[in-house]
Design an enzyme around this catalytic site. Structure first.
Site, PDB file in Angstrom:
ATOM      1  N   GLY A 121      37.053  64.541  53.488  1.00  0.00           N
ATOM      2  CA  GLY A 121      35.723  63.812  53.635  1.00  0.00           C
ATOM      3  C   GLY A 121      35.242  63.139  52.716  1.00  0.00           C
ATOM      4  N   GLN A 122      34.328  62.622  52.917  1.00  0.00           N
ATOM      5  CA  GLN A 122      33.617  61.573  51.611  1.00  0.00           C
ATOM      6  C   GLN A 122      33.519  62.343  50.333  1.00  0.00           C
ATOM      7  OE1 GLN A 122      31.157  58.279  53.022  1.00  0.00           O
ATOM      8  NE2 GLN A 122      30.535  59.535  54.802  1.00  0.00           N
ATOM      9  N   ALA A 138      32.199  70.000  57.564  1.00  0.00           N
ATOM     10  CA  ALA A 138      31.023  70.126  58.343  1.00  0.00           C
ATOM     11  C   ALA A 138      31.573  69.429  59.441  1.00  0.00           C
ATOM     12  CB  ALA A 138      29.609  69.657  57.896  1.00  0.00           C
ATOM     13  N   THR A 164      21.300  68.638  55.478  1.00  0.00           N
ATOM     14  CA  THR A 164      20.995  67.490  55.819  1.00  0.00           C
ATOM     15  C   THR A 164      19.565  67.361  55.925  1.00  0.00           C
ATOM     16  OG1 THR A 164      21.319  65.970  57.734  1.00  0.00           O
ATOM     17  CG2 THR A 164      21.411  68.181  58.197  1.00  0.00           C
ATOM     18  N   ASP A 165      18.807  65.999  55.875  1.00  0.00           N
ATOM     19  CA  ASP A 165      17.564  65.790  56.089  1.00  0.00           C
ATOM     20  C   ASP A 165      17.538  65.950  57.808  1.00  0.00           C
ATOM     21  OD1 ASP A 165      19.251  63.257  56.432  1.00  0.00           O
ATOM     22  OD2 ASP A 165      17.508  62.342  57.517  1.00  0.00           O
ATOM     23  N   TYR A 187      22.888  68.718  66.198  1.00  0.00           N
ATOM     24  CA  TYR A 187      23.283  68.734  64.693  1.00  0.00           C
ATOM     25  C   TYR A 187      22.463  69.277  63.880  1.00  0.00           C
ATOM     26  CZ  TYR A 187      24.793  66.811  60.265  1.00  0.00           C
ATOM     27  OH  TYR A 187      25.160  66.661  58.996  1.00  0.00           O
ATOM     28  N   LYS A 202      22.852  72.736  61.441  1.00  0.00           N
ATOM     29  CA  LYS A 202      22.863  72.723  60.053  1.00  0.00           C
ATOM     30  C   LYS A 202      21.766  73.623  59.566  1.00  0.00           C
ATOM     31  CE  LYS A 202      25.049  70.548  57.621  1.00  0.00           C
ATOM     32  NZ  LYS A 202      26.335  70.917  57.086  1.00  0.00           N
ATOM     33  N   TRP A 255      22.208  59.937  54.556  1.00  0.00           N
ATOM     34  CA  TRP A 255      22.551  58.703  54.453  1.00  0.00           C
ATOM     35  C   TRP A 255      23.618  58.389  53.515  1.00  0.00           C
ATOM     36  CZ3 TRP A 255      18.182  54.452  55.266  1.00  0.00           C
ATOM     37  CH2 TRP A 255      17.340  54.795  56.029  1.00  0.00           C
TER      38      TRP A 255
END
Length: 282
Positions: A9-10, A55, A96-97, A120, A124, A145
């Site tokens: 993943g990133q 995730a 996450t937001d 989602y 989370k 983001w």
């Protein structure tokens, strides 16, 4: 040794760069669809700290596959956190937001009421709650983001569209902080290392790039920096319907990060690095 869940993943890709001595578990080695196996991996490796960089992030798909998303985003992290707590080691978890409803214009603080708009966000949030409940040293890092030179993300999508389009319509009423995966990885590293000796710093933290911007203005910055002649026209979210509702306000109050000596990164500087890595600028 730090144990990292996630490999491709990133954020995991960036963690590999900055934590060369860490152990990274791929999906084949520790599938988050199998929470018991994830917990067993922690007990087996007995690391100094654990970072969960894996995730279920398919926001729209989660609307029709919430059970799978819940297992990966909540049940598995909960099992990991309990295993880490049993060993007395820190567990750093990325969130996450999307746990917020995204109303108003004020940046959300870590202790603000949560009200996810979709599956989602619900999964989370459930994961966060299980991590907190595990009782060990922990940090939940809510971010937003995410972009990088790897995987699928907004920056790469904009560059791809610029190859065949000279004008685009982009949502302008969603406001947030673009955050590079490298910055998130560095924050996770710092938190994990500090929690080893300072477990009292445990808690939920916010981390996003500065300054806050819209998707439309983020796109303009990408095209300007990459020298692409693409005209961006602002549209409201209502003109771009998706299966999952997006929060309009993704601003995050990141002031509590000072406890770790961290501050909001400038996404414009990080964007320049990513575009350079992608060969979009020299």
């Amino acid at each position: 040794m730090i144990l990292v869940f996630g490999e491709s993943g990133q954020v995991a890709t960036e963690l590999k760069r900055i934590l060369p001595d860490a152990v990274f578990l791929s999906r084949q080695e520790a599938d988050l669809a199998n929470p018991a196996a994830c917990a067993a991996a922690i007990t087996e490796h007995r690391p100094a700290a654990v970072i969960n960089a894996a995730a279920y992030t398919a926001v729209d798909k989660a609307e029709s596959d919430e059970e799978t998303a819940l297992n990966v985003n909540a049940t598995a992290p909960g099992a990991m956190a309990r295993a880490a707590a049993g060993l007395g080691i820190p567990f750093v978890h990325i969130s996450t937001d999307y746990v917020f409803a995204g109303t108003g214009e004020k940046p959300f603080s870590p202790d603000d009421p949560t009200a996810p708009l979709g599956a989602y966000g619900r999964t989370k949030l459930a994961g966060e709650q299980l991590v907190v409940r595990a009782g060990g040293p922990f940090a939940v890092l809510r971010t937003s983001w995410v972009f990088s030179a790897h995987g699928g993300n907004f920056v790469k999508t904009m560059l791809r569209l610029a190859e065949s389009r000279d004008s685009l319509t982009i949502v302008a009423d969603q406001i947030g902080g673009p955050t590079s995966a490298r910055a998130i990885a560095l924050a996770c590293k710092v938190m994990a290392e500090q929690l080893i000796n300072n477990p009292e710093k445990s808690g939920i933290y916010h981390f996003s790039g500065a300054p806050d911007t819209s998707w439309a203005d983020f796109a303009r910055a990408i095209f300007e920096m990459a020298g692409r002649a693409v005209t961006v026209t602002d549209i409201p979210t209502s003109d771009y319907p998706t299966p999952a509702k997006r929060p309009l306000n993704s601003r995050l109050d990141c002031s509590a990060l000072s406890a770790f000596g961290l501050a909001r990164p400038d996404w414009r500087a990080d964007l320049a690095q990513v575009l350079t890595e992608l060969g979009a600028i020299s």
